[in-house]
Design a protein around this motif. Structure first.
Motif, PDB file in Angstrom:
ATOM      1  N   ILE A   1       4.548   4.551  -0.022  1.00 58.60           N
ATOM      2  CA  ILE A   1       4.733   5.915   0.492  1.00 58.60           C
ATOM      3  C   ILE A   1       4.583   5.983   2.011  1.00 58.60           C
ATOM      4  CG2 ILE A   1       4.007   6.995  -1.661  1.00 58.60           C
ATOM      5  CD1 ILE A   1       1.238   7.372  -0.463  1.00 58.60           C
ATOM      6  N   SER A   2       4.478   4.831   2.649  1.00 58.04           N
ATOM      7  CA  SER A   2       4.390   4.806   4.115  1.00 58.04           C
ATOM      8  C   SER A   2       5.775   4.964   4.726  1.00 58.04           C
ATOM      9  CB  SER A   2       3.767   3.486   4.590  1.00 58.04           C
ATOM     10  OG  SER A   2       2.461   3.333   4.066  1.00 58.04           O
ATOM     11  N   ALA A   3       5.821   5.310   5.994  1.00 60.50           N
ATOM     12  CA  ALA A   3       7.090   5.444   6.706  1.00 60.50           C
ATOM     13  C   ALA A   3       7.840   4.113   6.719  1.00 60.50           C
ATOM     14  CB  ALA A   3       6.835   5.924   8.134  1.00 60.50           C
ATOM     15  N   ILE A   4       9.161   4.196   6.566  1.00 58.26           N
ATOM     16  CA  ILE A   4      10.007   3.001   6.533  1.00 58.26           C
ATOM     17  C   ILE A   4      11.026   3.098   7.668  1.00 58.26           C
ATOM     18  CG2 ILE A   4      11.692   1.697   5.155  1.00 58.26           C
ATOM     19  CD1 ILE A   4      10.335   2.902   2.652  1.00 58.26           C
ATOM     20  N   GLU A   5      11.228   2.015   8.365  1.00 56.05           N
ATOM     21  CA  GLU A   5      12.206   2.006   9.458  1.00 56.05           C
ATOM     22  C   GLU A   5      13.596   2.320   8.914  1.00 56.05           C
ATOM     23  OE1 GLU A   5      12.011  -1.704  11.459  1.00 56.05           O
ATOM     24  OE2 GLU A   5       9.857  -1.576  11.851  1.00 56.05           O
ATOM     25  N   THR A   6      14.343   3.097   9.688  1.00 56.62           N
ATOM     26  CA  THR A   6      15.653   3.575   9.232  1.00 56.62           C
ATOM     27  C   THR A   6      16.565   2.438   8.796  1.00 56.62           C
ATOM     28  OG1 THR A   6      15.467   5.418  10.793  1.00 56.62           O
ATOM     29  CG2 THR A   6      17.644   4.990   9.853  1.00 56.62           C
ATOM     30  N   GLN A   7      16.581   1.348   9.538  1.00 60.52           N
ATOM     31  CA  GLN A   7      17.479   0.242   9.218  1.00 60.52           C
ATOM     32  C   GLN A   7      17.100  -0.473   7.920  1.00 60.52           C
ATOM     33  OE1 GLN A   7      15.630   0.557  11.925  1.00 60.52           O
ATOM     34  NE2 GLN A   7      14.686  -1.384  12.599  1.00 60.52           N
ATOM     35  N   LYS A   8      15.919  -0.152   7.368  1.00 60.95           N
ATOM     36  CA  LYS A   8      15.476  -0.772   6.117  1.00 60.95           C
ATOM     37  C   LYS A   8      15.594   0.163   4.914  1.00 60.95           C
ATOM     38  CE  LYS A   8      12.182  -3.944   8.321  1.00 60.95           C
ATOM     39  NZ  LYS A   8      10.760  -4.385   8.374  1.00 60.95           N
TER      40      LYS A   8
ATOM     41  N   LEU B   1      -0.612   8.392  -6.383  1.00 57.35           N
ATOM     42  CA  LEU B   1       0.104   7.433  -5.550  1.00 57.35           C
ATOM     43  C   LEU B   1      -0.647   7.186  -4.245  1.00 57.35           C
ATOM     44  CD1 LEU B   1       3.811   8.609  -5.999  1.00 57.35           C
ATOM     45  CD2 LEU B   1       2.916   6.341  -6.572  1.00 57.35           C
ATOM     46  N   THR B   2      -1.159   8.246  -3.654  1.00 63.55           N
ATOM     47  CA  THR B   2      -1.895   8.118  -2.392  1.00 63.55           C
ATOM     48  C   THR B   2      -3.142   7.256  -2.585  1.00 63.55           C
ATOM     49  OG1 THR B   2      -1.118  10.287  -1.657  1.00 63.55           O
ATOM     50  CG2 THR B   2      -3.059   9.369  -0.543  1.00 63.55           C
ATOM     51  N   GLU B   3      -3.889   7.512  -3.636  1.00 64.19           N
ATOM     52  CA  GLU B   3      -5.095   6.730  -3.915  1.00 64.19           C
ATOM     53  C   GLU B   3      -4.748   5.268  -4.182  1.00 64.19           C
ATOM     54  OE1 GLU B   3      -7.001   8.673  -7.158  1.00 64.19           O
ATOM     55  OE2 GLU B   3      -7.610  10.415  -5.972  1.00 64.19           O
ATOM     56  N   LYS B   4      -3.664   5.033  -4.899  1.00 61.75           N
ATOM     57  CA  LYS B   4      -3.255   3.668  -5.213  1.00 61.75           C
ATOM     58  C   LYS B   4      -2.960   2.875  -3.953  1.00 61.75           C
ATOM     59  CE  LYS B   4       0.277   0.968  -7.584  1.00 61.75           C
ATOM     60  NZ  LYS B   4       1.395   0.972  -8.555  1.00 61.75           N
ATOM     61  N   PHE B   5      -2.199   3.455  -3.037  1.00 60.00           N
ATOM     62  CA  PHE B   5      -1.805   2.712  -1.841  1.00 60.00           C
ATOM     63  C   PHE B   5      -2.918   2.659  -0.803  1.00 60.00           C
ATOM     64  CE2 PHE B   5       2.398   3.531  -3.704  1.00 60.00           C
ATOM     65  CZ  PHE B   5       2.878   2.222  -3.701  1.00 60.00           C
ATOM     66  N   GLU B   6      -3.833   3.623  -0.862  1.00 68.14           N
ATOM     67  CA  GLU B   6      -5.002   3.520   0.004  1.00 68.14           C
ATOM     68  C   GLU B   6      -5.875   2.347  -0.406  1.00 68.14           C
ATOM     69  OE1 GLU B   6      -6.909   7.304  -0.224  1.00 68.14           O
ATOM     70  OE2 GLU B   6      -5.734   8.169   1.418  1.00 68.14           O
ATOM     71  N   LYS B   7      -6.013   2.123  -1.714  1.00 66.03           N
ATOM     72  CA  LYS B   7      -6.814   1.008  -2.213  1.00 66.03           C
ATOM     73  C   LYS B   7      -6.192  -0.338  -1.861  1.00 66.03           C
ATOM     74  CE  LYS B   7      -8.903   3.465  -6.109  1.00 66.03           C
ATOM     75  NZ  LYS B   7      -8.976   3.592  -7.599  1.00 66.03           N
ATOM     76  N   THR B   8      -4.845  -0.407  -1.968  1.00 61.49           N
ATOM     77  CA  THR B   8      -4.193  -1.678  -1.689  1.00 61.49           C
ATOM     78  C   THR B   8      -4.204  -2.028  -0.208  1.00 61.49           C
ATOM     79  OG1 THR B   8      -2.021  -0.566  -1.534  1.00 61.49           O
ATOM     80  CG2 THR B   8      -2.669  -1.455  -3.692  1.00 61.49           C
ATOM     81  N   SER B   9      -4.370  -1.009   0.634  1.00 64.18           N
ATOM     82  CA  SER B   9      -4.364  -1.269   2.086  1.00 64.18           C
ATOM     83  C   SER B   9      -5.758  -1.580   2.620  1.00 64.18           C
ATOM     84  CB  SER B   9      -3.812  -0.065   2.830  1.00 64.18           C
ATOM     85  OG  SER B   9      -4.633   1.079   2.643  1.00 64.18           O
ATOM     86  N   MET B  10      -6.793  -1.448   1.780  1.00 62.99           N
ATOM     87  CA  MET B  10      -8.172  -1.693   2.222  1.00 62.99           C
ATOM     88  C   MET B  10      -8.459  -3.193   2.291  1.00 62.99           C
ATOM     89  SD  MET B  10     -10.161   1.308   0.093  1.00 62.99           S
ATOM     90  CE  MET B  10     -11.763   0.758   0.669  1.00 62.99           C
TER      91      MET B  10
END
Length: 226
Positions: A87-94, A217-226
């Motif tokens: 759910i993070s920002a993705i570069e336009t070309q990707k 979804l937010t909690e899931k990706f916050e955990k994976t980024s820790m």
């Protein structure tokens, strides 16, 4: 004036304006809360939610249910897509390379499969899964998007006792047994009554489900980024 002549007459614009204005004034205090929200993940659902809420304001109950069916199916598919892409920002070309495969994988799956996969991934709870699969899928989706009234009307009796009266002979009263589940215009009356009673509850459930899935979804990706 016969029926066809009456239908051919131009509709009165002022009647519509008065009806819409009356509904708006009466219903806005109740439904205005659904215009005040801030989606962080599912931003593409903004205009759809606004459209559904305008149907609620104007008391378009069957339209509310049918559009909410669309909202629900779209929500569950987007949840699966974002579960893969993050759910993070993705570069336009990707954008193309990021979304192509998840979109291909999930855009055509059935509602039943979508519910099952969301549950497996922990994006919906067990109680939400059961409610979506056994109630929403059968009653709301099949009843309105698929125009199948059988589940909604199944608890009605096969025979309802009614009486037929002749205006030319009002004392001639005849008892008739009617099966409302198979007679088209009676089906429609029952479906209309069902829609009036359930459209807001259904939309409210899906509206709040959006934010619960966002949080998961937010909690899931916050955990994976820790």
């Amino acid at each position: 004036m016969d029926y066809k002549t009456k239908l051919a007459e131009p509709m009165n614009k002022e009647l519509f304006a008065d009806s819409f204005s009356k509904s708006l004034n009466e219903n806005f205090p109740k439904y205005s809360k659904y215009f005040d929200f801030d989606l962080q993940v599912f931003c593409e659902l903004n205009t759809l939610i606004f459209e559904i809420n305008k149907c609620q304001l104007l008391e378009f109950h069957r339209a509310t249910i049918t559009l909410t069916n669309h909202l629900l199916e779209r929500l569950l598919k987007l949840a699966l897509i974002y579960n893969e892409t993050g759910i993070s920002a993705i570069e336009t070309q990707k954008w193309n390379s990021t979304f192509a495969e998840p979109n291909k994988r999930y855009s055509s799956i059935s509602l039943g499969n979508s519910i099952e996969i969301n549950k497996k991934l922990g994006l919906i709870s067990n109680s939400e899964k059961e409610f979506l699969f056994n109630v929403i899928r059968e009653l709301m989706r099949n009843g309105f998007s698929h125009a199948d009234s059988s589940k909604i009307l199944e608890d009605l009796p096969d025979d309802s006792e009614m009486y037929q009266v002749s205006f030319s002979n009002p004392n001639d009263i005849k008892k008739v047994n009617i099966n409302q589940k198979v007679i088209p215009f009676m089906q429609e009356i029952q479906m209309e009554n069902f829609a009036k009673a359930s459209s807001n509850q259904y939309f409210d459930f899906v509206f709040n489900l959006i934010f619960r899935i966002e949080n998961r979804l937010t909690e899931k990706f916050e955990k994976t980024s820790m």
